[in-house]
Design a protein around this motif. Structure first.
Motif, short mmCIF file in Angstrom:
data_model
loop_
_atom_site.label_atom_id
_atom_site.label_comp_id
_atom_site.label_asym_id
_atom_site.label_seq_id
_atom_site.Cartn_x
_atom_site.Cartn_y
_atom_site.Cartn_z
N ARG A 54 0.84 -1.20 0.00
CA ARG A 54 0.00 0.00 0.00
C ARG A 54 0.88 1.25 0.00
O ARG A 54 0.49 2.30 0.51
N SER A 55 2.05 1.13 -0.58
CA SER A 55 3.03 2.22 -0.52
C SER A 55 2.70 3.37 -1.45
O SER A 55 3.18 4.49 -1.26
N ILE A 56 1.90 3.12 -2.49
CA ILE A 56 1.52 4.21 -3.40
C ILE A 56 0.19 4.78 -2.92
O ILE A 56 -0.88 4.20 -3.15
N LYS A 57 0.27 5.88 -2.24
CA LYS A 57 -0.92 6.54 -1.69
C LYS A 57 -0.63 8.02 -1.54
O LYS A 57 0.53 8.45 -1.54
N TRP A 58 -1.68 8.80 -1.37
CA TRP A 58 -1.51 10.25 -1.29
C TRP A 58 -2.71 10.85 -0.55
O TRP A 58 -3.78 10.26 -0.47
N PHE A 59 -2.49 12.06 -0.01
CA PHE A 59 -3.59 12.76 0.65
C PHE A 59 -4.57 13.25 -0.41
O PHE A 59 -4.20 13.66 -1.51
N ALA A 60 -5.86 13.17 -0.07
CA ALA A 60 -6.91 13.32 -1.07
C ALA A 60 -7.40 14.76 -1.26
O ALA A 60 -8.17 15.02 -2.18
N ASN A 61 -6.98 15.69 -0.40
CA ASN A 61 -7.47 17.06 -0.55
C ASN A 61 -6.83 17.73 -1.76
O ASN A 61 -5.63 17.57 -2.01
N PRO A 62 -7.60 18.50 -2.53
CA PRO A 62 -7.06 19.19 -3.71
C PRO A 62 -5.95 20.15 -3.31
O PRO A 62 -6.13 21.02 -2.45
N VAL A 63 -4.78 20.03 -3.95
CA VAL A 63 -3.63 20.83 -3.54
C VAL A 63 -3.35 21.99 -4.49
O VAL A 63 -2.70 22.97 -4.10
N SER A 78 -12.64 24.44 -2.89
CA SER A 78 -12.91 23.01 -2.98
C SER A 78 -14.28 22.66 -2.42
O SER A 78 -14.94 21.73 -2.88
N ASP A 79 -14.72 23.40 -1.40
CA ASP A 79 -16.04 23.18 -0.79
C ASP A 79 -17.16 23.90 -1.53
O ASP A 79 -18.31 23.89 -1.09
N TRP A 80 -16.84 24.50 -2.66
CA TRP A 80 -17.77 25.33 -3.42
C TRP A 80 -18.75 24.45 -4.22
O TRP A 80 -18.78 24.44 -5.42
N SER A 81 -19.54 23.68 -3.52
CA SER A 81 -20.62 22.88 -4.10
C SER A 81 -20.15 22.14 -5.35
O SER A 81 -19.03 21.64 -5.41
N VAL A 82 -21.01 22.06 -6.36
CA VAL A 82 -20.68 21.33 -7.59
C VAL A 82 -19.54 22.00 -8.34
O VAL A 82 -18.70 21.35 -8.95
N LYS A 83 -19.51 23.32 -8.28
CA LYS A 83 -18.45 24.07 -8.97
C LYS A 83 -17.08 23.67 -8.44
O LYS A 83 -16.13 23.49 -9.21
N GLY A 84 -16.97 23.54 -7.14
CA GLY A 84 -15.71 23.14 -6.55
C GLY A 84 -15.32 21.73 -6.95
O GLY A 84 -14.15 21.46 -7.28
N ARG A 85 -16.29 20.84 -6.93
CA ARG A 85 -16.01 19.44 -7.30
C ARG A 85 -15.52 19.33 -8.74
O ARG A 85 -14.53 18.66 -9.04
N HIS A 86 -16.21 20.00 -9.65
CA HIS A 86 -15.88 19.87 -11.06
C HIS A 86 -14.56 20.52 -11.43
O HIS A 86 -13.92 20.13 -12.41
N ASN A 87 -14.15 21.51 -10.66
CA ASN A 87 -12.92 22.22 -11.00
C ASN A 87 -11.69 21.78 -10.20
O ASN A 87 -10.57 21.87 -10.71
N PHE A 88 -11.90 21.28 -8.98
CA PHE A 88 -10.74 21.10 -8.10
C PHE A 88 -10.53 19.68 -7.56
O PHE A 88 -9.44 19.37 -7.10
N HIS A 89 -11.54 18.84 -7.60
CA HIS A 89 -11.40 17.51 -6.98
C HIS A 89 -10.68 16.57 -7.94
O HIS A 89 -11.27 15.68 -8.56
N ASP A 90 -9.35 16.75 -8.06
CA ASP A 90 -8.58 16.02 -9.07
C ASP A 90 -7.50 15.14 -8.47
O ASP A 90 -6.46 14.91 -9.08
#
Length: 404
Positions: A54-63, A78-90
């Motif tokens: 499980r050595s390949i892992k990373w923190f999930a918050n958009p950086v 990032s918390d900006w509703s759908v707009k945040g998800r579509h633009n930043f949750h990568d």
């Protein structure tokens, strides 16, 4: 190659599992011409005496918004509703915060839905087995939805449609085009038009969170990149590897450098890597002890894992239920001497690591002529100068204008 269902979350027939494996194989075949390397295998069964890691892992918050504009802005956007998800949750992890009115009539965050499920898997099921798809959705949402909600308002029975028609309808309504050129040419939008996967985090839809990107970045790193030094040949640095590919700013995310450098470390030591069966993105660690409620540990019922067997969860629903009078911001995050209320998914993902399960072969001796000597600069990459920052600055202005 015979991968099972991601997380072993669903029971599919052999024909549908074969379709899923064909999807994986096609993506790999499209990549291997450019990225072919003996230190990566798409077939885990070809590794001799493999070990699970499980050595390949990373923190999930958009950086990306963080290195452009700082931590507070990253949380805001990032918390900006759908707009945040579509633009930043990568970062191969997406979330949706459910808000509800409290007794005083104030809108507050109630809980967060988090998913690491691959878009390609859901699209595969939607294309070939609508009945199974609706069962999967019901197991998450809790109610059976109409076909119109799943495939679009003009679809009363997807079983009479062709497989290609189902693909187009479902992607338009629920999955988006995933960056796929064929779907784009068919008029499928980047983001889904329906509410099913925007008012819920059913599975990932951000184009960068695709299975093709996941396979790409592991293959990309699975080469014995090296640098010459006074002490002989040493592993190349992250900066050198990403500069060599003219992809410096991919190194500024959480996921891409973690996956690439984990694979590179293996290749430099003569180790072949493969995705463990089943292939998927899973929750790896979660630091729940930083979260408290009224000075005590959280009730266990407020942390609900699903969509996979233990060790392969792909879904987290975090927070009080509708039957309880409490809200997400009644939960406190303790970091050192600082205590802050939990107000959305970004804070949650800061304490969450995700990634695939990896198999590694036994190490072998790397012949000297197989090392790929890089001469690119090892100087630190200035992430705050990335072109993506221009787009993020524009989105921040748009966010600020909404508050006026």
């Amino acid at each position: 190659m015979n991968y099972e269902v991601p997380g072993k979350a669903d029971h599919l027939g052999s024909d549908l599992i074969e379709k899923w494996n064909l999807e994986i194989k096609n993506i790999y075949n499209n990549l291997k011409g450019e990225l072919n390397t003996k230190y990566f295998s798409i077939d885990p069964e070809k590794l001799i005496n493999p070990k699970l890691t499980r050595s390949i892992k990373w923190f999930a918050n958009p950086v990306e918004p963080e290195f452009c504009l700082g931590l507070d802005v990253a949380q805001q956007l990032s918390d900006w509703s759908v707009k945040g998800r579509h633009n930043f949750h990568d970062e191969y992890c997406e979330y949706h915060t459910i808000n509800q009115l409290d007794v005083s009539g104030r809108m507050r965050p109630k809980r967060v839905q988090v998913t690491t499920e691959l878009r390609e898997y859901w699209v595969c099921v939607a294309r070939y087995d609508p009945l199974k798809l609706r069962t999967m959705i019901q197991s998450i949402i809790g109610t059976q939805l109409s076909w119109e909600e799943i495939y679009g308002e003009d679809v009363r029975d997807p079983l009479i449609l062709s497989e290609d028609e189902r693909l187009i309808k479902f992607c338009t309504q629920v999955a988006g085009n995933g960056g796929d050129k064929i779907l784009k040419d068919k008029g499928v939008p980047t983001n889904p038009e329906g509410k099913l996967n925007t008012e819920n985090a059913l599975f990932m839809t951000h184009p960068i969170n695709g299975l093709d990107d996941l396979i790409f970045i592991v293959m990309f790193g699975s080469k014995p990149f090296a640098r010459q030094s006074q002490n002989g040949i040493l592993p190349a640095t992250k900066e050198q590897i990403f500069r060599n590919a003219e992809a410096e700013y991919l190194s500024c995310r959480h996921a891409d450098p973690a996956a690439a450098m984990g694979a590179h470390e293996a290749a430099f030591n003569g180790i072949t890597v493969s995705f463990a069966n089943p292939l998927g993105v899973y929750f790896q660690t979660f630091t729940k002890d930083v979260f408290t409620f009224q000075g005590k540990p959280l009730p266990e019922s407020w942390i609900r894992w699903s969509r996979g067997e233990k060790g392969m969860f792909q879904r987290l629903e975090f927070g009080p239920s509708d039957d309880e009078p409490y809200f997400l911001d009644d939960i406190t995050i303790s970091e050192g001497q600082n205590e802050t209320p939990l107000v959305g998914g970004y804070q949650l993902l800061k304490f969450t690591e995700v990634g695939p399960l990896i198999l590694t072969s036994e190490p072998t001796s790397v012949p000297s002529d197989e090392f790929i000597i890089l001469k690119t600069s090892a100087e630190e990459i200035k992430c705050d100068e990335a072109l993506i920052c221009n787009d993020i600055i524009k989105l921040k202005k748009e966010f600020d204008n909404l508050g006026r």
